[in-house]
Scaffold this active site. Sequence first.
Site, PDB file in Angstrom:
ATOM      1  N   LYS A  33      -5.880   8.556   0.757  1.00 24.34           N
ATOM      2  CA  LYS A  33      -6.952   8.115   1.642  1.00 24.34           C
ATOM      3  C   LYS A  33      -6.852   8.643   3.075  1.00 24.34           C
ATOM      4  O   LYS A  33      -7.863   8.698   3.790  1.00 24.34           O
ATOM      5  CB  LYS A  33      -7.000   6.583   1.663  1.00 24.34           C
ATOM      6  CG  LYS A  33      -7.577   5.954   0.397  1.00 24.34           C
ATOM      7  CD  LYS A  33      -9.071   6.220   0.281  1.00 24.34           C
ATOM      8  CE  LYS A  33      -9.689   5.417  -0.842  1.00 24.34           C
ATOM      9  NZ  LYS A  33     -11.160   5.586  -0.894  1.00 24.34           N
ATOM     10  N   SER A 289      -2.948   8.906  -7.733  1.00 21.75           N
ATOM     11  CA  SER A 289      -3.648   8.763  -6.451  1.00 21.75           C
ATOM     12  C   SER A 289      -3.031   7.762  -5.487  1.00 21.75           C
ATOM     13  O   SER A 289      -3.384   7.757  -4.308  1.00 21.75           O
ATOM     14  CB  SER A 289      -5.112   8.375  -6.695  1.00 21.75           C
ATOM     15  OG  SER A 289      -5.192   7.127  -7.369  1.00 21.75           O
TER      16      SER A 289
END
Length: 513
Positions: A33, A289
């Site tokens: 992110k 992720s």
Amino acid sequence: METPLTPAPGLSRRLGAEVWLKREDLQPVFSFKNRGAYNKMAQMSAAEQKNGVIAASAGNHAQGVAAAARHLGIKATIVMGRNTPSIKVDAVKARGAKVVLHGDGFPQASAHAAQLQSEDNLTFVHPFDDVDVIAGQGTVGMEIVNQHPRRPDIVFVPVGGGGLIAGIAAYIKYLYPNTKIVGVEVQGSACLHAAMQAGRRVKLPLETLDLFADGVSVAQVGKENFKVARKCVDHVVVCSIDEVCAAIKDVFEETRVVAEPAGALAVAGMKRYLTENPAVDQSVVAIVSGANVNFDRLRHISERAEIGEQREAILAVTIDEEKGSFLKFCRALGKRSITEFNYRWARDSKAHIYVGMQVATPVDRDDAVAELLRRGYAVVDMTNNEAAKLHVRHMVGGRSIGAEEELLFRFEFPERPGALLQFLSGVGAQWNITLFHYRNHGAAYGRVLVGFAASAGERPKLLKFLQRIGYRFWEESDNPVFIFEHQFGAIDNMEIQRVTANRVEGYRFCNFA
């Protein structure tokens, strides 16, 4: 920060393909992110940077914005729900951002962030529906292309709002049009899958959203993201929670890192896709992720990993209540390893057993059930039953002696101090509770199983009452696990076999008014 692309030899052997893992869990914020957040803020004007930024998030986006803002010298405010685990709040504060706690979840936090943005003239950093954010996430695809020894045949990407897959797909498809891009979603939050089927963006009902893989729990894919996805994404796979838990175990065995549920989602989708569509000798990449998982969630994850690998069967069995019946039953199971064994006396002549056992394959599970049925046991296969996995396997129960009429419900409520008391105050004020089982899974929401002393005729009144409380709930009164536990005398062996053969889950969702 550039992250490595590492081989996964264990998964490669099992799946027959050359498997690589893109290790976004090794970012400074333990997820991808920070890429999109940094690119968004780097494109802002000097005046915008001076005023500062704001974001609403209870997870990885919050840490990404905070880290990027600190690196660029920009003031950041993050609005989070009051039920956000303290580990995440502390992580955002440690990166220099101001944290505002508001509401019980993301919708309320997001609305409050919009209000503060307007009042303080801040720039809103969207978690996914922003072209600069998408471009930042796309650097993952650029690194895959640069690091991979040859053109990857398939790239598996987890999908929430679609920022990561849009960025990766746009970059890789431009260079390698024949590389397949496969999105992976979890059941209950498959907004891209729904959009691809409908040919337009679809908004999933908030009350049905899956909360386990909270990093991808999004009701609607982003507008800009869908523009890219509908042109560049070849396929979308939807996985179960159990498959995600099994993938977390796979990632751990390959890397010795515990991925968060959303972080292992692409691996789960890769396993499902390659099982159905073998890609022998092809090279595939799965994005790991993120790894921001609460330690106290690991128990729940490990419990369900074996089921996700289809290596455990959960069965409800009734045996005779007499000397030697336990021994006889264990002999019927043969040499299979027992993972769990719960017993509850139910009647003078019958006893209920809840047993978990290791199996090699789904066929092996079916063979075990068939053998027990052949020996005259009444069996209900609960392996795919959500209520059984969340609650009943942790209870040794049966019908309460005084509860001749009972309705059963599963609830989720925001996990914050005083929440359980508030929940009990709400549901217990007007109705007598006959059963109560609560588990804290280390997540933002707690799970409760509740029985109410109420007849079928009182059900409409009870439903109205529960809808006013405002918590998500599912009715479980017709679930086979409770039929088995509570009403076994009314079910003959043929009915039990039918339930087993059809794998009936037997619960229905109650919509809010």
